[in-house]
Each structure stands twice: as C-alpha cells, then as structure tokens.
Design a protein around this motif. Structure first.
Motif, PDB file in Angstrom:
ATOM      1  N   SER A   1       0.834  -1.197   0.000  1.00 32.66           N
ATOM      2  CA  SER A   1       0.000   0.000   0.000  1.00 32.66           C
ATOM      3  C   SER A   1       0.868   1.246   0.000  1.00 32.66           C
ATOM      4  N   PRO A   2       0.434   2.278  -0.713  1.00 32.06           N
ATOM      5  CA  PRO A   2       1.199   3.529  -0.692  1.00 32.06           C
ATOM      6  C   PRO A   2       1.097   4.193   0.679  1.00 32.06           C
ATOM      7  N   PRO A   3       2.105   4.994   1.029  1.00 40.29           N
ATOM      8  CA  PRO A   3       2.076   5.658   2.333  1.00 40.29           C
ATOM      9  C   PRO A   3       1.041   6.785   2.358  1.00 40.29           C
ATOM     10  N   PHE A   4       0.299   6.867   3.445  1.00 42.22           N
ATOM     11  CA  PHE A   4      -0.675   7.939   3.634  1.00 42.22           C
ATOM     12  C   PHE A   4      -0.504   8.546   5.021  1.00 42.22           C
ATOM     13  N   GLY A   5      -0.920   9.760   5.176  1.00 39.41           N
ATOM     14  CA  GLY A   5      -0.986  10.397   6.486  1.00 39.41           C
ATOM     15  C   GLY A   5       0.332  10.866   7.061  1.00 39.41           C
ATOM     16  N   LEU A   6       1.384  10.887   6.257  1.00 37.35           N
ATOM     17  CA  LEU A   6       2.667  11.361   6.774  1.00 37.35           C
ATOM     18  C   LEU A   6       2.762  12.874   6.637  1.00 37.35           C
TER      19      LEU A   6
END
Length: 100
Positions: free
Chosen positions: A52-57
């Motif tokens: 999954s691609p990174p989210f919320g960073l």
C-alpha cells in the motif's frame, strides 16, 4: 495465457475444450501443473498482497522516505512470479489422488 481457469473446477485446453479438473487423467493434471510452473506461475496466495502507498505522513523528508520505500516494495512485488488459481486447484486434485 490462453489456457486458464474460467470457472472454479474447470480447465480450458489448448484446443478450447472445457474439462472438469476432477475428470482429468492424473497424468494430464501432472503435465498441466508442470507446464504452468515452467511458465513461471505460482499458486494463488503465494505472492502476498500488493504494498500500500504511504498515507498520512507529514513533512517532506518523511513523505519522500516513505515513498522511496514503497517504490522499492512495489518493484519487488512486481518482479515476483504471477499467480494462478488453476495451479491451486490442479495441485489440490492431484493431492487427493496421490497421497504424499
């Protein structure tokens, strides 16, 4: 690939005949499994989920580092062998016939 599992429990032959896997000769099942493996296929579920691609960073450095890691994981996932549901069903049928 032209030969594939069209619906659960069936195999489509080179000449487009639809066979129930349970009705196939044991040698035909073995040969089909060997052919799929020679083509580099692995049983379905072997490959694992797509990363999954990174989210919320937050923060440019954190985002860049996470994206770089995700790209490395995706590259590895894409290099892994393609999966075959047919291979799972064929191997299960062979196991029923030839206990290990």
């Amino acid at each position: 690939m032209r030969r594939q599992l069209r619906r659960t429990g069936t195999w489509v032959t080179r000449d487009r005949r639809v066979l129930r896997i349970a009705d196939m000769e044991t040698d035909h099942i073995r040969n089909t499994i060997n052919m799929l493996r020679r083509r580099g296929l692995v049983p379905k579920g072997t490959r694992g989920p797509m990363p999954s691609p990174p989210f919320g960073l937050q923060g440019e450095f954190a985002i860049d580092a996470a994206e770089d890691e995700w790209i490395r994981e995706m590259d590895e996932w894409l290099k892994s062998p393609p999966e075959s549901a047919a291979l799972c069903e064929l191997e299960a049928e062979l196991k029923k016939r030839v206990p290990q």
